[in-house]
Each structure stands twice: as C-alpha cells, then as structure tokens.
Design a protein around this motif. Structure first.
Motif, short mmCIF file in Angstrom:
data_model
loop_
_atom_site.label_atom_id
_atom_site.label_comp_id
_atom_site.label_asym_id
_atom_site.label_seq_id
_atom_site.Cartn_x
_atom_site.Cartn_y
_atom_site.Cartn_z
N ASP A 524 -53.36 19.71 -18.95
CA ASP A 524 -54.71 20.44 -18.64
C ASP A 524 -55.15 22.04 -18.46
O ASP A 524 -54.10 21.99 -17.76
CB ASP A 524 -55.32 19.10 -17.98
N LEU A 525 -55.11 22.15 -19.95
CA LEU A 525 -54.89 23.72 -19.40
C LEU A 525 -55.92 24.67 -18.26
O LEU A 525 -55.13 25.31 -17.65
CB LEU A 525 -55.09 24.30 -20.70
N GLY A 526 -57.26 24.19 -18.50
CA GLY A 526 -57.98 24.19 -17.55
C GLY A 526 -57.39 24.16 -15.94
O GLY A 526 -57.44 24.51 -14.87
N TYR A 574 -59.21 30.24 -17.77
CA TYR A 574 -60.25 28.65 -17.73
C TYR A 574 -61.16 28.54 -18.81
O TYR A 574 -61.55 27.92 -19.26
CB TYR A 574 -60.79 28.76 -16.20
N ASN A 576 -61.04 30.26 -21.04
CA ASN A 576 -61.30 29.80 -22.72
C ASN A 576 -60.90 27.84 -23.68
O ASN A 576 -61.02 27.14 -24.35
CB ASN A 576 -59.79 30.17 -22.78
N ASN A 577 -61.00 27.36 -22.29
CA ASN A 577 -60.78 26.05 -21.67
C ASN A 577 -62.17 25.72 -23.04
O ASN A 577 -62.37 24.32 -22.83
CB ASN A 577 -60.78 25.40 -20.81
N TRP A 578 -63.09 25.90 -22.78
CA TRP A 578 -64.85 26.11 -22.81
C TRP A 578 -64.46 25.93 -24.66
O TRP A 578 -65.54 25.74 -25.09
CB TRP A 578 -65.86 26.68 -22.30
N SER A 579 -63.35 27.06 -25.59
CA SER A 579 -63.53 26.61 -26.26
C SER A 579 -64.23 25.67 -27.78
O SER A 579 -64.87 25.78 -28.71
CB SER A 579 -62.38 26.92 -27.35
N ARG A 580 -63.79 24.75 -27.17
CA ARG A 580 -64.10 23.18 -28.01
C ARG A 580 -65.48 23.07 -28.07
O ARG A 580 -65.84 22.33 -28.65
CB ARG A 580 -63.22 21.66 -27.63
N ASP A 618 -67.83 15.91 -25.47
CA ASP A 618 -66.54 17.06 -24.90
C ASP A 618 -67.48 18.05 -23.82
O ASP A 618 -66.16 17.60 -22.82
CB ASP A 618 -66.10 17.99 -26.40
N MET A 622 -65.12 16.44 -20.27
CA MET A 622 -64.76 17.79 -19.26
C MET A 622 -65.94 18.12 -17.83
O MET A 622 -65.36 17.77 -16.94
CB MET A 622 -65.40 19.63 -19.91
N GLN A 626 -63.75 18.22 -14.40
CA GLN A 626 -63.43 19.10 -13.53
C GLN A 626 -64.27 18.79 -12.29
O GLN A 626 -64.90 19.32 -11.31
CB GLN A 626 -64.38 20.24 -14.16
#
Length: 691
Positions: A524-526, A574, A576-580, A618, A622, A626
C-alpha cells in the motif's frame, strides 16, 4: 713708622714661637727617656716569667693526656663489659614476657651500646671473643625488634569497616556539607605509630630492613580485606545477585525499627541499617559526579537474570569500590610516613596496593567483557553503564596518578589499563550500534504504519548518550574519520559536543536508509508514505525535545531543514495516493448535456454514473484503509486531515454541484451516496480505528 712697628711685632711673635718649640723638644726628650726605661723593664720581666709559663703549660698538657687516657681506658673497659651489662635487657626483649610492660627506650639504648661496642671491636680487636658475644646479642635484639614490630602491626592493623568507607566516599567529596570535615581513617593510634617509627628507625639505621617487607605484606592484606569486605557488603545489600537491588529491604528495616519506639533493636540490624544509609549516601554522591539519575531502582524480579548484564547497581558498586580504593591508598601512603624511609616509599607502596589494584582492574575488565557479550547480543542498552564508569574513572585519573607518583611504570599503568579497556569497549559499542541499525533483521513492520520499534530504540539510545558527551567525545576523538569531519565542520564549536553530533547524524542517516528499505515491503503506497512520515516526524520531534538537534547542527547546520524536506516529500507521496479518487471527480473538458425533454444521452448518463460509482467505491476503500493508519503525532494527524479535506472537498463540491442535479438516473441515491458535508465528515475520521 707704621712699617717699623709691624716689623717689631712680627719679631716678637717669632721669638715667642722659638721658645715654645724649645719647650716642646724638651718634653719629647723626656718622654722618650721614660718609654725606653719602661721597655727595658718589660724585657727583663719577660725573660724572667716566660720559662715559668712554658713549664706550667707542659704540666697542664700532661695532665690532660692523663685524663684522656683514663677516659679512653674506662670506655674500652666498658666495651668488654657491655655484653654482660645489657644481656638481661636484650634477652627479656622490648616487652617483658612476665608483666607485658613495654620497655622500648631502655631496650633501644642497650642495642645502641652493643652497636657501638661492635664497631669498636671490629676496628680494634676483630679477633676478640667479646665481639662474638656482642654480635650474638645484637642479632637476638634485632630479631626481637622485628618480632615486636610485626606483633604491634598485626595487633593494631584492622580493616576499615564498609560503613566507614561508605561514609568517607559519601561525604568526602560532598561540597554541600561545608561544615562537616571529611572523616579520617586513623588506621593506627598515634602512640602505636610512634612506637613503630622508633623501631623502624633503629632497624633501618642498622641495616635491618626486613621490617619493610613485613610492613608491606601486613598492610597489603589489610587493604585487600577492607576492599573485599566492602564488596561483600555491597553484595549482601543487593541480595547476593548480580542484578539491581530494590530499596525495599531498607524500607522494611526502617519500618520495623520505627514500629518499636524506644527500642534500639539488635546490633546487627542497626549495623545493616547504617550500612544501607551510608551506601545510599555514597550512591547519591556518585550520581552527582557521574551524571547518573539515581532514582528508585527497578526491582530485580522484573529483570531477566543474566550474568553478563551489568546493571546500574553493580556499576555504582564498582565505582564506589574504586573511589574507596583511592581513599585507602591515600591513607596507606600517609601511614608510611616516618615508618618507612622516604626513599623506599614507592617500592613498599607497590607491594601494598598490588593485590587490591589487581582486583579492581580485574573487576573492570570483567565488566568490559560482559559488556562486549551484550554488544554481540545487540543489547546496547546494557552497554550504557560503560560510559558513566569511564567518565568517573577519567575524573579520578589525576588523583590516582598523584597517588602512584614515583612508582614503577607497570604499577602506574594499571589504572590506565582499565581506562583503555573501557575506552575500547565504549568505542566498539558505538560502532556496533551503527552496524546494528544498518543490518537490523526485524522484518515485521507495523500494520498501521506507526513508528517502528527500531526508531524508538535508536532515539532512546541516542538521548542517553547526551549524559556522557565529554566521555563519548573523547572516545570519538581517537577515530581519524570523526576528527576529519570535525575539521570540516563550520564555525568553531565545542569539540566533544560536535563529535557527538557527528555520531548522531551518522546513526540517523543509517536509520533513515534502513527505514526506507524496510518500507518497500508495504504494498500500500499510502501506508508506505505514512510509515516514513511517522518515523521522520518522530525523529525530528525527539531531536528537538531532547536537545540532540543542537548537537547535530554543530556539524550540519541545515540538518533540521533536511528532515522538514523529507517530511514534506512524505506528505507529497501520501497525497499522490489520492490520484485515483481525484480522477473520478476532476471536471475535464467533457461536455455532459441535457437534451430537450430533460433527458440525457446514454453515453453521458453512463459517464456520470461511472464517476459517482468510482468515487464512492475508492473513497470508501481508502476510508476503510486509512482508519487503520496510525499517526501518533496529533499536530501531524490534524494537519494531514486538513490537507486531505482541502485537496478533496473543493473538487468534490464542484463535481457534486455540477452533476448531482442532472437526470442521469432514476435511482440517484444509489450513485449519489455522499454529500460534500458527509465527505468532509468521512475525511475527518481518517486515522481513527474507532470511527
């Protein structure tokens, strides 16, 4: 006429002067005649008296020669009778066997007479039978003096009780007790010291120096016993274990005595209580000098009992022993004064201190050996005791060097041996700690992305090093690499603080590299970004709180900025993980139109449905993920929540306002699940497992 009168006057004056000259000549002639007559009479008197004087002087000289001869004859006769006259005194010895009376002065007087007689016979009549008698008595008397010296020393030499030593260590260097004089050991009474000095003087003057070896052996045993008894007291105070003792026994003892007012209690209990108090006082003084925090001890039952772990109590015990040894050595050095000739002090002192010093050296080496085992087990917290020991021993080194002044190099180097061993152990611990951070084998990562145990352990270890800045700085100064970095450091900073800062920076650089490598295991990148953020923030906060940051800034002024940049990069990673999620609600150039009759094209309806459905899916995923993320720092957590809201909410509002009123479906509640306020509420519950 006037000239005539002056001439006549001058002629009269001339005549008067001539008359006076004539009278003076007559007087002179008379005096010369008188003196000549007196001189003749004296010459006649000398001629008459001088023979009488010479005769009298010769008679006086003869009388003196006779007197001298008589005295010499009496003296010689006395040499032949001295052995008979002093035999009973010599055979009886300096202390009467029957009455126990001490007769040192008469005995020494008899020995002196024999010594003088011996010198006479050796010079004038070496074949005399009397010489053999005198030598025999001298030998017997010398043996008696040696026995008396040994007996007195044995009788009055007592080991110093632990209570006295602890009191001496505990108050001897306590500056707060200004009105209390440091206790003195007074190992021998003054009258006993005087007797030993008198005996030692005679033995040394008469080339009988066996007493110095006897003195060294006896005092060496007393010194060793004093130190050994102190160690036994310490061992009994700690319950006989190697681990830290709890103060509970002392409290129980005090309570027990307090419960019986008016009763002093058994003598043994009183001694134990006093010993405990003295040891506590010594520990407090030791804590002030070493920088240790000597608060309540951890109970030994909560610790894993391992023989190779040196705990704080054992460390204090060792330092108290070293301090006690230094006090005892000073006392022994002072005690020799008068008894042992000054020229022989170093050699005798070497014998006295050898066994005790060897014991202290061996104990120090044992501590170092056990610390090395802890290093090999990667138990670096247990190695920290090396630094306060080294710090305190370095402070005591000038005193020991002064005490050993004049001794052999091998003796003087014994104390240095302990320092070198502990120095090498401390240096090994520092380097091995960096290697341990580099090669940390713990593969398990916190599932919530919180601070890694390695990070907290490293910061805890580094914070404790600040108590020994001077000591560790001295260790690092022996490493050329650190000195090279120090030379390149900007400004003129305090040397030891800068060296410790360089070490801390080196450790943190290795820690960051290790954490980055470990974080790659997160899929998980986030969570990966949160893990790095948490650890970097924890490091920075710990550095700021503990003062470590100031140390590092001595060599790297922008070190704090580096961490701020890494934290910023972590937040960006972190985000950038919201891009989707953002891809679903970004309003692009696509045109979604409503046709006549309030209907939309199938393509447009599907597009809006996909956007809402994708966003719902999504953000729910998340949110679920999170809520399981952990951010221990409140400020960082709140800031990250605000960043999320500011990044997501405005775009969602625009998206919601644009598409929520369109007739893209008859079942809007299926797609429009969240209002902007609900999205905000959802974002505010991130990083909260209870949400």
């Amino acid at each position: 006429m006037q000239v005539q009168r002056k001439l006549e006057q001058e002629l009269n004056n001339l005549n008067i002067l001539k008359d006076k000259v004539n009278k003076s000549n007559q007087i002179t002639t008379g005096m010369v005649n008188i003196l000549s007559s007196f001189e003749d009479r004296l010459a006649k008197l000398e001629a008459t008296i001088l023979p009488v004087y010479n005769e009298t002087r010769n008679l006086q000289r003869l009388q003196e020669n006779i007197d001298y001869t008589m005295v010499a004859l009496d003296s010689v006769i006395g040499y032949y009778s001295v052995s008979q006259e002093v035999e009973d005194v010599i055979r009886d010895g300096p202390r009467s066997a029957n009455e126990g009376d001490f007769k040192l002065e008469p005995f020494l007087a008899a020995m002196n007479r024999l010594q003088v007689a011996k010198e006479y016979f050796q010079k004038n009549n070496p074949q005399s039978v009397e010489l053999d008698n005198v030598i025999s008595l001298l030998t017997a008397g010398g043996d008696a003096l040696n026995r008396e010296f040994t007996d007195i020393l044995h009788k009055h030499s007592k080991h110093v009780p632990p209570i006295v030593l602890l009191d001496l260590v505990g108050t001897g260097e306590d500056a707060s007790l200004e009105d209390m004089a440091p206790p003195s050991l007074n190992q021998l009474p003054d009258e006993v010291t005087t007797e030993l000095i008198r005996i030692a003087d005679w033995l040394f003057v008469n080339n009988k120096d066996e007493f110095m070896f006897v003195y060294a052996q006896i005092r060496a045993k007393i010194l060793f016993k004093s130190l050994h008894t102190l160690k036994e007291q310490q061992r009994s105070s700690s319950g006989g274990s190697l681990q830290s003792y709890s103060p509970l026994p002392r409290h129980k003892l005090q309570n027990r005595l307090a419960d019986t007012p008016g009763r002093k209690g058994p003598r043994k209990l009183q001694a134990l209580e006093k010993a405990s108090k003295m040891f506590h006082k010594a520990s407090q003084t030791l804590g002030q000098s070493t920088g240790l925090s000597l608060g309540p001890r951890r109970s030994g039952v909560n610790l894993e009992v391992r023989e190779d772990v040196v705990d704080e109590q054992e460390m204090e015990n060792y330092l108290v022993c070293v301090m006690a040894l230094q006090k005892l050595l000073l006392s022994e050095r002072a005690l020799m004064t008068g008894i042992i000739p000054l020229a022989h002090h170093p050699k005798v002192f070497e014998v006295i201190m050898q066994e005790s010093m060897d014991m202290v050296v061996q104990d120090g080496e044992n501590i170092a050996t056990r610390a090395k085992r802890c290093i090999s087990r990667k138990d670096f917290g247990a190695v920290l005791v090396v630094y306060p020991i080294l710090k305190n021993l370095l402070n005591m080194r000038p005193e020991f060097e002064k005490t050993f002044e004049g001794c052999d190099l091998n003796v003087r180097s014994k104390f240095t041996t302990i320092l070198n061993t502990l120095h090498a152990t401390g240096a090994k611990a520092l380097e091995e700690f960096i290697e341990n951070v580099h090669g940390d084998s713990s593969s398990q990562l916190p599932s919530d992305g919180t601070v890694h145990e390695l990070t907290s352990n490293v910061l805890m270890f580094l914070e404790q090093l600040t108590d020994y800045t001077e000591t560790i700085g001295g260790i690092l100064a022996q490493d050329p690499a650190y000195m090279h970095t120090l030379a390149a450091a900007p400004g003129r900073q305090e040397k030891n603080r800068t060296l410790l800062g360089i070490y801390i920076k080196k450790v943190l650089a290795q820690l960051n590299h290790t954490l980055v490598s470990k974080s790659e295991a997160y899929t998980d990148l986030g969570l990966r970004a949160i893990f790095r953020l948490n650890n970097n923030q924890y490091v920075l906060s710990s550095l700021q709180r503990s003062g470590l940051l100031d140390l590092v800034k001595n060599s790297v002024p922008d070190f704090e900025n580096n961490y701020h940049e890494m934290i910023s990069d972590n937040k960006t990673a972190y985000a950038n993980n919201w891009s989707r999620v953002l891809n679903h609600i970004n309003i692009g150039e696509e045109v979604v139109a409503v046709q006549m009759g309030g209907k939309m094209r199938d393509k447009d309806r599907n597009t809006v449905k996909e956007k809402f459905a994708g966003f719902n899916k999504d953000i729910e995923e998340m949110s679920k993920q999170q809520r399981g993320y952990s951010i221990p720092d409140d400020d960082v957590r709140q800031a990250l929540i605000v960043d999320n809201i500011e990044m997501i909410l405005p775009k969602y509002k625009m998206f919601y306002n644009k598409y929520s009123h369109l007739p893209f479906t008859k079942n809007k509640e299926k797609y429009i699940k969240y209002t902007p306020q609900q999205v905000q509420d959802m974002l505010e519950r991130f990083f909260d497992l209870a949400a």
